[in-house]
Design a protein around this motif. Structure first.
Motif, mmCIF file in Angstrom:
data_model
loop_
_atom_site.group_PDB
_atom_site.id
_atom_site.type_symbol
_atom_site.label_atom_id
_atom_site.label_comp_id
_atom_site.label_asym_id
_atom_site.label_seq_id
_atom_site.Cartn_x
_atom_site.Cartn_y
_atom_site.Cartn_z
ATOM 1 N N ASP A 85 0.488 25.723 2.540
ATOM 2 C CA ASP A 85 0.243 25.096 1.179
ATOM 3 C C ASP A 85 -1.241 24.806 1.049
ATOM 4 O O ASP A 85 -1.424 23.638 0.691
ATOM 5 C CB ASP A 85 1.152 23.925 1.054
ATOM 6 C CG ASP A 85 2.521 24.198 0.823
ATOM 7 O OD1 ASP A 85 3.146 24.793 -0.126
ATOM 8 O OD2 ASP A 85 3.433 24.423 2.041
ATOM 9 N N HIS A 87 -3.032 26.264 -1.744
ATOM 10 C CA HIS A 87 -3.260 26.265 -2.876
ATOM 11 C C HIS A 87 -4.624 26.508 -3.465
ATOM 12 O O HIS A 87 -5.106 25.824 -4.243
ATOM 13 C CB HIS A 87 -2.750 24.804 -3.551
ATOM 14 C CG HIS A 87 -1.047 24.723 -3.640
ATOM 15 N ND1 HIS A 87 -0.318 25.135 -4.538
ATOM 16 C CD2 HIS A 87 -0.568 24.217 -2.665
ATOM 17 C CE1 HIS A 87 0.816 24.857 -4.224
ATOM 18 N NE2 HIS A 87 0.901 24.459 -2.943
ATOM 19 N N ASP A 123 2.169 29.356 -0.105
ATOM 20 C CA ASP A 123 1.497 28.709 -1.211
ATOM 21 C C ASP A 123 0.173 28.755 -0.907
ATOM 22 O O ASP A 123 -0.677 27.828 -0.853
ATOM 23 C CB ASP A 123 1.742 27.486 -1.567
ATOM 24 C CG ASP A 123 3.138 27.483 -2.316
ATOM 25 O OD1 ASP A 123 3.591 28.724 -2.845
ATOM 26 O OD2 ASP A 123 3.574 26.342 -3.051
ATOM 27 N N HIS A 247 9.921 29.130 2.815
ATOM 28 C CA HIS A 247 9.040 28.228 1.917
ATOM 29 C C HIS A 247 9.697 27.137 1.472
ATOM 30 O O HIS A 247 9.220 25.936 1.836
ATOM 31 C CB HIS A 247 8.403 29.235 1.110
ATOM 32 C CG HIS A 247 7.417 28.353 0.283
ATOM 33 N ND1 HIS A 247 5.909 27.939 0.883
ATOM 34 C CD2 HIS A 247 7.327 27.819 -0.882
ATOM 35 C CE1 HIS A 247 5.446 27.181 -0.134
ATOM 36 N NE2 HIS A 247 5.979 27.150 -1.147
ATOM 37 N N HIS A 283 6.322 23.896 1.225
ATOM 38 C CA HIS A 283 6.728 23.719 -0.405
ATOM 39 C C HIS A 283 6.594 22.223 -0.613
ATOM 40 O O HIS A 283 6.303 21.712 -1.852
ATOM 41 C CB HIS A 283 8.012 24.183 -0.606
ATOM 42 C CG HIS A 283 8.262 24.113 -2.172
ATOM 43 N ND1 HIS A 283 7.250 24.711 -3.178
ATOM 44 C CD2 HIS A 283 9.359 23.706 -2.680
ATOM 45 C CE1 HIS A 283 8.019 24.310 -4.378
ATOM 46 N NE2 HIS A 283 9.123 23.786 -4.034
ATOM 47 N N HIS A 285 5.352 19.636 0.916
ATOM 48 C CA HIS A 285 3.990 18.592 1.265
ATOM 49 C C HIS A 285 4.240 17.388 1.677
ATOM 50 O O HIS A 285 3.580 16.533 1.415
ATOM 51 C CB HIS A 285 3.198 18.737 -0.060
ATOM 52 C CG HIS A 285 2.840 20.139 -0.543
ATOM 53 N ND1 HIS A 285 1.836 20.093 -1.503
ATOM 54 C CD2 HIS A 285 3.256 21.212 -0.715
ATOM 55 C CE1 HIS A 285 1.491 21.349 -2.126
ATOM 56 N NE2 HIS A 285 2.460 22.053 -1.336
#
Ligand code: FE2
Ligand code: FE2
Length: 382
Positions: A85, A87, A123, A247, A283, A285
């Motif tokens: 993740d 991002h 992600d 995920h 996903h 976090h």
């Protein structure tokens, strides 16, 4: 020449590392197709210079298990590292997340001994744009151990996975490592909410990225994905040690934020006949631990930001971290590793960058939290 004058021509290892880092960041700036290829080539060259064998981003369907005498699979514990993740935005918009991903790559590259593989939990991008994904791929190319990559919703819904697949291959695949069967799922399949509404790709991606808008459909593995999973597991006995990567969590935690997989029960039913199954997911976090029947679930940390806990449905076995300090961008973030035993039970380490690491042991899981309870982080909660 005296030693005092030598530094003019001498570069310490730290200086060299810093220079490579700066040139990588500069190369990532305004990344276009040509400079991406140049940066990738430079990264490969740097890896070769360090005696590291560069690896490809193609899907890994190679069997890693080693055959022992008589063809029996040699089962021994192993460790893998995870990063998840990230991002990434384009660098012109935000380079904090980019630096965080590079920090995670440094962390796993410093592991000694090296993990058997490094797993990226999805992600990679924030808005599914080609430049975001290419930037992420260029950074991940610096991982020394073999790399496996999973898809997340932020990677997919701008172009329906076109760019991601061109970089990383099929979103569902499996591989074996030291007798443990590992399955990677695409669990972020959504029903078509965009065609009828005539949404643009930007609007579709933006809707999926906003978890609580109530427009998108919940995530699922989907009919096709579940058929693929059944096929992949066909003929494998109950004693096959099984690790599954998804995920989204493969259970129903909190629908309003899509901390949820809509066909979770159907996927769990496919996994039920196995003695031990461990599922790792991205996903969410945050530190998140669950056990449902024969299945242990562990969440990954994000390198970008920590989510708060959902207002309901938190699994009992979760060791909660305090609410991270909003003024410290690395608090509540991190990466980690898992030691996988031959029976597919694991010791899972959350490497929290600004806190003590937390280990969730296999004993904690098998005793349903009665033994080996990890020390609860006692830092201030904000
Ligand atoms: Fe995420
Ligand atoms: Fe996600």
């Amino acid at each position: 020449m005296s030693d005092r004058k030598k530094p003019l021509g001498f570069k310490s290892i730290e200086t060299k590392h810093e220079e490579e880092r700066v040139s990588l960041i500069q190369g990532l700036h305004n990344l276009d197709r040509r400079s991406f290829l140049k940066v990738s080539a430079a990264a490969l060259g740097a890896a070769a210079g360090l005696g590291v064998t560069p690896h490809s981003f193609q899907p890994v369907n190679v069997a890693w298990a080693q055959a022992g005498p008589g063809g029996a699979v040699k089962r021994e514990q192993f460790r893998f590292a995870y990063i998840s993740d990230s991002h990434l935005y384009e660098r012109s918009l935000n380079d904090r997340f980019l630096n965080a991903l590079m920090r995670a790559v440094d962390d796993v590259n410093a592991m000694d001994p090296q993990p058997d593989f490094v797993f990226f939990g999805g992600d990679l991008a924030q808005l599914g744009r080609a430049k975001e994904l290419e930037t992420g791929a260029a950074i991940l190319k610096n991982v020394k151990a073999p790399l496996k990559v999973m898809v997340g919703e932020h990677d997919w819904y701008f172009d329906m996975g076109e760019k991601w697949k061109s970089l990383f291959g099929a979103p569902q695949y499996s591989f074996d490592n030291k007798g443990v069967h590992c399955v990677v799922l695409n669990s972020v399949v959504e029903k078509d909410f965009w065609t009828e509404r005539k949404l643009t790709p930007e609007q579709r991606m933006g809707t999926v990225a906003g978890l609580d808008n109530g427009v998108q459909s919940p995530f699922s593995v989907g009919d096709e994905g579940r058929r693929w999973l059944e096929d992949d597991l066909k003929g494998r006995g109950a004693d096959t040690p099984l690790i599954v990567f998804s995920h989204s969590p493969l259970y129903k935690l909190y629908r309003n934020w899509n901390f949820w997989t809509d066909d979770a029960e159907q996927v769990q039913a496919i996994l039920r006949r196995f003695n031990n199954v461990t599922v790792f997911h991205g996903h969410t976090h945050q530190l998140l631990t669950n056990r449902i029947g024969n299945i242990n679930f562990h969440g990954f940390l994000s390198t970008a930001w920590p989510w708060p806990y959902a207002p309901q449905g938190l699994p009992e076995m979760t060791i909660q971290m305090g609410r991270p300090d909003p003024f410290n961008p690395h608090d509540g973030c991190g990466n980690g590793s898992a030691t996988v035993y031959p029976d597919a039970l694991v010791d899972k380490v959350y490497n929290l960058w600004n806190r003590n690491p937390v280990t969730i042991t296999r004993k904690y899981m098998t005793t349903k939290g009665q033994a080996d309870k990890p020390v609860v982080p006692t830092l201030r909660s904000y």
